[in-house]
Design a protein around this motif. Sequence first.
Motif, PDB file in Angstrom:
ATOM      1  N   ARG A  28       0.839  -1.201   0.000  1.00 26.67           N
ATOM      2  CA  ARG A  28       0.000   0.000   0.000  1.00 26.67           C
ATOM      3  C   ARG A  28       0.870   1.244   0.000  1.00 26.67           C
ATOM      4  O   ARG A  28       1.727   1.404   0.866  1.00 26.67           O
ATOM      5  N   GLY A  29       0.640   2.086  -0.977  1.00 30.21           N
ATOM      6  CA  GLY A  29       1.363   3.349  -1.030  1.00 30.21           C
ATOM      7  C   GLY A  29       2.866   3.192  -1.085  1.00 30.21           C
ATOM      8  O   GLY A  29       3.604   4.015  -0.524  1.00 30.21           O
ATOM      9  N   GLY A  30       3.330   2.139  -1.724  1.00 27.01           N
ATOM     10  CA  GLY A  30       4.759   1.918  -1.829  1.00 27.01           C
ATOM     11  C   GLY A  30       5.374   1.230  -0.628  1.00 27.01           C
ATOM     12  O   GLY A  30       6.593   1.012  -0.586  1.00 27.01           O
ATOM     13  N   HIS A  31       4.556   0.863   0.357  1.00 33.71           N
ATOM     14  CA  HIS A  31       5.045   0.177   1.550  1.00 33.71           C
ATOM     15  C   HIS A  31       4.491  -1.245   1.598  1.00 33.71           C
ATOM     16  O   HIS A  31       3.333  -1.481   1.238  1.00 33.71           O
ATOM     17  N   THR A  32       5.321  -2.168   2.039  1.00 35.16           N
ATOM     18  CA  THR A  32       4.920  -3.573   2.119  1.00 35.16           C
ATOM     19  C   THR A  32       4.657  -3.970   3.565  1.00 35.16           C
ATOM     20  O   THR A  32       5.422  -3.610   4.461  1.00 35.16           O
ATOM     21  N   LEU A  33       3.581  -4.704   3.778  1.00 36.93           N
ATOM     22  CA  LEU A  33       3.258  -5.283   5.083  1.00 36.93           C
ATOM     23  C   LEU A  33       3.235  -6.797   4.918  1.00 36.93           C
ATOM     24  O   LEU A  33       2.550  -7.323   4.049  1.00 36.93           O
ATOM     25  N   SER A  34       4.015  -7.507   5.732  1.00 29.59           N
ATOM     26  CA  SER A  34       4.091  -8.964   5.648  1.00 29.59           C
ATOM     27  C   SER A  34       3.734  -9.571   6.989  1.00 29.59           C
ATOM     28  O   SER A  34       4.130  -9.050   8.039  1.00 29.59           O
ATOM     29  N   VAL A  35       3.010 -10.691   6.947  1.00 29.88           N
ATOM     30  CA  VAL A  35       2.602 -11.389   8.168  1.00 29.88           C
ATOM     31  C   VAL A  35       2.892 -12.870   8.001  1.00 29.88           C
ATOM     32  O   VAL A  35       2.425 -13.503   7.055  1.00 29.88           O
ATOM     33  N   SER A  36       3.678 -13.409   8.920  1.00 32.70           N
ATOM     34  CA  SER A  36       3.954 -14.846   8.957  1.00 32.70           C
ATOM     35  C   SER A  36       3.236 -15.428  10.170  1.00 32.70           C
ATOM     36  O   SER A  36       3.386 -14.916  11.286  1.00 32.70           O
ATOM     37  N   THR A  37       2.455 -16.483   9.970  1.00 33.98           N
ATOM     38  CA  THR A  37       1.654 -17.049  11.050  1.00 33.98           C
ATOM     39  C   THR A  37       2.130 -18.452  11.418  1.00 33.98           C
ATOM     40  O   THR A  37       2.613 -19.198  10.569  1.00 33.98           O
ATOM     41  N   HIS A  38       2.009 -18.764  12.706  1.00 36.46           N
ATOM     42  CA  HIS A  38       2.287 -20.115  13.195  1.00 36.46           C
ATOM     43  C   HIS A  38       1.287 -20.379  14.310  1.00 36.46           C
ATOM     44  O   HIS A  38       1.470 -19.945  15.440  1.00 36.46           O
ATOM     45  N   VAL A  39       0.186 -21.052  13.971  1.00 33.92           N
ATOM     46  CA  VAL A  39      -0.949 -21.268  14.874  1.00 33.92           C
ATOM     47  C   VAL A  39      -1.456 -19.893  15.332  1.00 33.92           C
ATOM     48  O   VAL A  39      -1.977 -19.146  14.518  1.00 33.92           O
ATOM     49  N   ASP A  40      -1.276 -19.536  16.611  1.00 30.15           N
ATOM     50  CA  ASP A  40      -1.767 -18.235  17.076  1.00 30.15           C
ATOM     51  C   ASP A  40      -0.628 -17.240  17.330  1.00 30.15           C
ATOM     52  O   ASP A  40      -0.815 -16.237  18.022  1.00 30.15           O
ATOM     53  N   ASP A  41       0.552 -17.522  16.780  1.00 35.23           N
ATOM     54  CA  ASP A  41       1.684 -16.592  16.870  1.00 35.23           C
ATOM     55  C   ASP A  41       1.925 -15.966  15.506  1.00 35.23           C
ATOM     56  O   ASP A  41       1.983 -16.670  14.490  1.00 35.23           O
ATOM     57  N   LEU A  42       2.093 -14.659  15.477  1.00 34.10           N
ATOM     58  CA  LEU A  42       2.297 -13.929  14.229  1.00 34.10           C
ATOM     59  C   LEU A  42       3.536 -13.051  14.326  1.00 34.10           C
ATOM     60  O   LEU A  42       3.822 -12.488  15.395  1.00 34.10           O
ATOM     61  N   ILE A  43       4.266 -12.948  13.230  1.00 35.03           N
ATOM     62  CA  ILE A  43       5.330 -11.950  13.095  1.00 35.03           C
ATOM     63  C   ILE A  43       4.904 -10.986  11.993  1.00 35.03           C
ATOM     64  O   ILE A  43       4.589 -11.404  10.877  1.00 35.03           O
ATOM     65  N   VAL A  44       4.886  -9.701  12.331  1.00 39.71           N
ATOM     66  CA  VAL A  44       4.454  -8.663  11.395  1.00 39.71           C
ATOM     67  C   VAL A  44       5.628  -7.741  11.107  1.00 39.71           C
ATOM     68  O   VAL A  44       6.263  -7.225  12.037  1.00 39.71           O
ATOM     69  N   THR A  45       5.928  -7.531   9.848  1.00 40.33           N
ATOM     70  CA  THR A  45       6.999  -6.616   9.450  1.00 40.33           C
ATOM     71  C   THR A  45       6.476  -5.641   8.403  1.00 40.33           C
ATOM     72  O   THR A  45       5.642  -6.014   7.564  1.00 40.33           O
TER      73      THR A  45
END
Length: 244
Positions: A28-45
């Motif tokens: 969005r707007g030249g910016h990337t949002l990534s989400v990696s999930t493992h059951v109920d644990d998430l890493i957001v960058t």
Amino acid sequence: WFNEIGNALINFGLKRSPVDPAFYSINRGGHTLSVSTHVDDLIVTSSDENLKSSLKAELEKQFKDLSTQAGSKIKYLGMEIHISQNRLTFTQNELIEKIIEKWKLASLKNVSKVTTEIHAIYRSLTMSVLYLATRARPDLLFNASMLASYCSNPTIADVKRLHRLIRYIENTKDYKKTIDNPSLTYLYVFSDAAWNSHPDGKGHSGYSIFIGDSTATIAAKSVKQKIITPAAAHAELEALSISA
């Protein structure tokens, strides 16, 4: 739960990866949002703090007990991850201390017979060491994998090998996995095989994956092959198929 969290991320506008159903991203707007999930644990960058904040606010509406971590030190899947400029460091100090504590209570060095209790301890410690090896200590991976292949019926010799491996862990518990200057331009994958290395005639495979110029592996595996191969060349091909 997988569908519930997946739908929440998709409703926000994220798209699920066609090759990894646990990974989501959006631009969005030249910016990337990534989400990696493992059951109920998430890493957001993301390169945009506002984009991360928007996702957090949206998830908090649906999941009231949501807890978050931010900053240069976070915990994820039992790992302590230290983040600094151009460097990622992975440790599992809490798991190591638990392994050492249980090992000392078991006194494996003095075991003369594999009882039901010792068998259970062997299996538990081996699986803990294997988890440590796959996350933060790849130097343990081959030995942990070999010990795991005898979990169903370990011998005294196997128990002694486990004892020596944990003694090594105790003496190297300050070791860390560090990824310096990660470059996303390319990956290196190395694989190898040992033919006819197990008593049942099966071989053993291993691979390591490196990102950019980093000298620390981002993913590695050491595993007994599932089939009996007729020659060393076939064992190498089996190793390649596992790393693909």
